[in-house]
Scaffold this motif. Structure first.
Motif, mmCIF file in Angstrom:
data_model
loop_
_atom_site.group_PDB
_atom_site.id
_atom_site.type_symbol
_atom_site.label_atom_id
_atom_site.label_comp_id
_atom_site.label_asym_id
_atom_site.label_seq_id
_atom_site.Cartn_x
_atom_site.Cartn_y
_atom_site.Cartn_z
ATOM 1 N N MET A 205 -24.428 -13.007 33.388
ATOM 2 C CA MET A 205 -23.245 -12.228 33.040
ATOM 3 C C MET A 205 -23.254 -10.845 33.686
ATOM 4 O O MET A 205 -22.211 -10.213 33.812
ATOM 5 N N LEU A 206 -24.439 -10.374 34.120
ATOM 6 C CA LEU A 206 -24.487 -9.105 34.854
ATOM 7 C C LEU A 206 -23.645 -9.196 36.117
ATOM 8 O O LEU A 206 -22.852 -8.292 36.413
ATOM 9 N N GLY A 207 -23.791 -10.294 36.855
ATOM 10 C CA GLY A 207 -22.988 -10.473 38.062
ATOM 11 C C GLY A 207 -21.517 -10.619 37.756
ATOM 12 O O GLY A 207 -20.660 -10.012 38.421
ATOM 13 N N VAL A 208 -21.190 -11.407 36.740
ATOM 14 C CA VAL A 208 -19.796 -11.608 36.352
ATOM 15 C C VAL A 208 -19.176 -10.283 35.916
ATOM 16 O O VAL A 208 -18.065 -9.925 36.317
ATOM 17 N N GLY A 209 -19.908 -9.529 35.090
ATOM 18 C CA GLY A 209 -19.396 -8.252 34.615
ATOM 19 C C GLY A 209 -19.272 -7.225 35.728
ATOM 20 O O GLY A 209 -18.305 -6.446 35.767
ATOM 21 N N SER A 210 -20.246 -7.202 36.639
ATOM 22 C CA SER A 210 -20.205 -6.256 37.761
ATOM 23 C C SER A 210 -18.974 -6.473 38.618
ATOM 24 O O SER A 210 -18.272 -5.523 38.994
ATOM 25 N N ARG A 211 -18.689 -7.709 38.922
ATOM 26 C CA ARG A 211 -17.553 -8.018 39.789
ATOM 27 C C ARG A 211 -16.229 -7.713 39.085
ATOM 28 O O ARG A 211 -15.275 -7.232 39.712
ATOM 29 N N ALA A 212 -16.171 -7.979 37.786
ATOM 30 C CA ALA A 212 -14.956 -7.648 37.038
ATOM 31 C C ALA A 212 -14.748 -6.138 37.010
ATOM 32 O O ALA A 212 -13.618 -5.647 37.156
ATOM 33 N N ALA A 213 -15.847 -5.388 36.841
ATOM 34 C CA ALA A 213 -15.742 -3.923 36.834
ATOM 35 C C ALA A 213 -15.295 -3.396 38.186
ATOM 36 O O ALA A 213 -14.458 -2.489 38.273
ATOM 37 N N LEU A 214 -15.821 -3.974 39.269
ATOM 38 C CA LEU A 214 -15.431 -3.538 40.613
ATOM 39 C C LEU A 214 -13.953 -3.834 40.882
ATOM 40 O O LEU A 214 -13.256 -3.011 41.488
ATOM 41 N N ARG A 215 -13.486 -4.993 40.417
ATOM 42 C CA ARG A 215 -12.063 -5.314 40.614
ATOM 43 C C ARG A 215 -11.185 -4.318 39.855
ATOM 44 O O ARG A 215 -10.147 -3.868 40.362
ATOM 45 N N ALA A 216 -11.598 -3.991 38.630
ATOM 46 C CA ALA A 216 -10.811 -3.047 37.824
ATOM 47 C C ALA A 216 -10.812 -1.667 38.463
ATOM 48 O O ALA A 216 -9.766 -1.003 38.544
ATOM 49 N N ARG A 217 -11.978 -1.229 38.918
ATOM 50 C CA ARG A 217 -12.062 0.092 39.541
ATOM 51 C C ARG A 217 -11.258 0.131 40.833
ATOM 52 O O ARG A 217 -10.630 1.150 41.166
ATOM 53 N N GLY A 218 -11.250 -0.981 41.568
ATOM 54 C CA GLY A 218 -10.462 -1.064 42.787
ATOM 55 C C GLY A 218 -8.975 -0.962 42.512
ATOM 56 O O GLY A 218 -8.200 -0.491 43.363
ATOM 57 N N ALA A 219 -8.574 -1.381 41.322
ATOM 58 C CA ALA A 219 -7.168 -1.307 40.926
ATOM 59 C C ALA A 219 -6.833 0.029 40.262
ATOM 60 O O ALA A 219 -5.717 0.226 39.777
ATOM 61 N N GLY A 220 -7.816 0.929 40.222
ATOM 62 C CA GLY A 220 -7.573 2.252 39.660
ATOM 63 C C GLY A 220 -7.778 2.357 38.175
ATOM 64 O O GLY A 220 -7.403 3.360 37.563
ATOM 65 N N ARG A 221 -8.386 1.339 37.561
ATOM 66 C CA ARG A 221 -8.591 1.370 36.105
ATOM 67 C C ARG A 221 -10.074 1.578 35.813
ATOM 68 O O ARG A 221 -10.909 0.755 36.205
ATOM 69 N N PRO A 222 -10.451 2.661 35.121
ATOM 70 C CA PRO A 222 -11.870 2.932 34.851
ATOM 71 C C PRO A 222 -12.444 1.939 33.839
ATOM 72 O O PRO A 222 -11.846 1.689 32.785
ATOM 73 N N VAL A 223 -13.569 1.361 34.179
ATOM 74 C CA VAL A 223 -14.253 0.412 33.300
ATOM 75 C C VAL A 223 -15.738 0.750 33.313
ATOM 76 O O VAL A 223 -16.299 1.065 34.363
ATOM 77 N N LYS A 224 -16.379 0.700 32.159
ATOM 78 C CA LYS A 224 -17.807 0.931 32.048
ATOM 79 C C LYS A 224 -18.528 -0.405 31.833
ATOM 80 O O LYS A 224 -18.042 -1.265 31.076
ATOM 81 N N LEU A 225 -19.663 -0.553 32.499
ATOM 82 C CA LEU A 225 -20.431 -1.797 32.413
ATOM 83 C C LEU A 225 -21.765 -1.551 31.727
ATOM 84 O O LEU A 225 -22.546 -0.679 32.141
ATOM 85 N N VAL A 226 -22.020 -2.311 30.658
ATOM 86 C CA VAL A 226 -23.304 -2.284 29.957
ATOM 87 C C VAL A 226 -24.036 -3.590 30.285
ATOM 88 O O VAL A 226 -23.477 -4.672 30.105
#
Length: 502
Positions: A205-226
């Motif tokens: 899930m680290l990989g899944v969460g990392s990629r989701a966070a990168l997509r969100a950040r790329g769209a201009g939406r701040p997301v924090k990953l734990v």
């Protein structure tokens, strides 16, 4: 919140979701649908959604083709081999019937019958030869299957090293592309939910969460990953496929840098993670301790009686319990092997599936030793019932072997036994042996040594109050509760949304 299982048997993730929701976080827990039970439900105020993940990339196309260099006589797959074997069996069965038909044939001359039998001998010889040929190819196919499953042949080792050298942390794409199935299943759901915090449990899930966070950040939406690391991945030994571990280590290394905060299950593991991933700060430690409030909550649901399930009708009969994953590396066999030397005592394995082959093997071994009446296997109870359920036993046993991940943590059952106020008998794995010796709550024995295990059990049974009295020490059990750990979890979330972390 993300996890790579069906949630049902994962007490840590269940407690995370429920406790975070209880203090006001809007929690949606995504897990993997196993085809059993409901796919949506509530854990307190937290919502659980299970995703129907299809593992389409876990089988590589090349594994379905012939392998002329590895096993030139093998069929393309074991399914083809089985088909060929059955086809030849059908052919030979038909020939036998045709022979029997000639023996009982009416209205045919003796000369004609003899000629037919002579002619039938030809296909019989051909079928026998074909049967041997097909059996040979089937054996080669099974050998090929074992090679493909373990990836331990010299050619596999060479190609594994090649991809690690040439691709570095990206090598998992070649070595174990099946992990993409998690990404392709979970990713769209996460994107649709638009979370503020993504809590990724363990390495997949680290990989899944990392990629989701990168997509969100790329769209201009701040997301924090734990990232919540449950184990030290390089220390895992349980995969038969020799490519999987280096693949997943590379996968974890590639994505660890995207975590805004890291938490884990023990101080020892926190130190290892900080060093191996060069983390700016030491991961927060969130022990997988029992939920005291849930354990003592009022409910109409009656807690099963562990002694009654084992058919023990007397409090004078010692009951030794092991609760948790049943596997060879957990050392459960020693509890059966030592039982003939511990008169009157019973052993119970509380496990996910009492009918599993490993558990049934333990029961068969008990029968061989003549102690089958004193060995039992019962299923798990819900996590909030574990402590009162286990309290019906006399001794909590942790006989695990010396594996890297076993050395560095106080595992879940250690805390569960403690809250059940059970004297402990633990193998000499580093962290648990040190704590048990320091507190005096149990005896330590040399792992895989039956005689020393028997000594430790007898010492505890001789004076159980000596060990259980330790639990009266002020603050000891309070520190080992989920309530204390949930505060750490809440602090991590709060700090991230207030601008802390990376």
């Amino acid at each position: 919140m993300l996890v790579d299982n069906s949630v049902h048997g994962d007490s840590r993730v269940q407690k995370q979701a429920a406790s975070a929701a209880a203090v006001g976080w809007d929690v949606i827990l995504l897990g993997k649908y196993s085809g059993k039970g409901e796919d949506n439900w509530k854990l307190g105020d937290a919502e659980v959604r299970l995703i129907n993940m299809r593992a389409k990339l876990s089988v590589k196309p090349r594994d379905l083709r012939n392998a002329p260099l590895r096993r030139p006589l093998a069929y393309s797959s074991e399914r083809v081999a089985d088909f060929r074997v059955q086809l030849v069996k059908a052919w030979r069965a038909d020939l036998r019937v045709r022979g029997d038909e000639l023996k009982v044939a009416d209205g045919r001359s003796k000369l004609g019958t003899q000629a037919a039998k002579t002619w039938l001998a030809v296909p019989k010889l051909a079928s026998k030869a074909t049967s041997r040929w097909v059996s040979l190819r089937r054996r080669e196919t099974k050998r090929l299957g074992r090679i493909r499953r373990t990836r331990s042949a010299p050619l596999d080792k060479l190609t594994t090293e090649f991809w690690l050298k040439t691709m570095g942390n990206r090598a998992w794409r070649r070595l174990d592309p099946g992990v993409w199935d998690f990404e392709l299943s979970y990713g769209p759901v996460i994107d649709e939910l638009k979370p503020d915090i993504i809590h990724a449990n363990d390495f997949r899930m680290l990989g899944v969460g990392s990629r989701a966070a990168l997509r969100a950040r790329g769209a201009g939406r701040p997301v924090k990953l734990v990232w919540d690391a449950h184990e030290f991945l390089p220390g895992v030994r349980s995969w038969a496929n020799k490519r999987k571990l280096p693949a997943m280590v590379a996968y974890e290394r590639e994505h660890a840098k995207y975590a805004d905060a890291v938490m884990t299950v023990s101080g020892g593991l926190a130190d290892l993670l900080q060093k191996s991933h060069k983390l700016a700060e030491r991961p927060a430690v969130v022990l997988n301790a029992p939920d005291a409030a849930a354990t003592h909550r009022e409910t109409d649901e009656q807690v099963p009686d562990i002694r009654e399930l084992c058919g023990i009708d007397s409090d004078d009969v010692p009951l030794l319990v092991y609760s948790g994953l049943a596997a060879a590396q957990r050392g459960l066999g020693i509890m059966v092997e030592g039982l003939p030397e511990i008169p009157k005592a019973h052993v119970v394995f509380v496990c996910g599936d009492p009918e599993a082959p490993y558990v049934q093997g333990l029961l068969r071994r008990a029968e061989e030793l003549g102690v089958q009446e004193r060995v039992h296997a019962v299923p798990y109870v819900p996590h909030w019932q574990v402590v009162p359920f286990l309290s019906g036993a006399n001794v909590g046993v942790i006989p695990i072997h010396h594996w890297p991940n076993h050395e560095i943590a106080l595992i879940t059952k250690f805390f569960e036994y403690s809250h059940a106020r059970l004297p402990l008998v633990v193998s000499d794995v580093k962290t648990m042996a040190e704590v048990a010796s320091e507190t005096g709550q149990g005896e330590v024995f040399k792992a895989e040594n039956v005689a020393d295990y028997v000594r430790a059990v007898k010492a505890v049974l001789a004076d159980p109050q000596k060990y259980s009295a330790v639990y009266d020490t002020e603050g000891l059990l309070e520190e080992w509760t989920w309530e204390a750990q949930a505060k750490v979890l809440d602090e991590v979330y709060t700090r991230l949304l207030q601008g802390g972390g990376r």
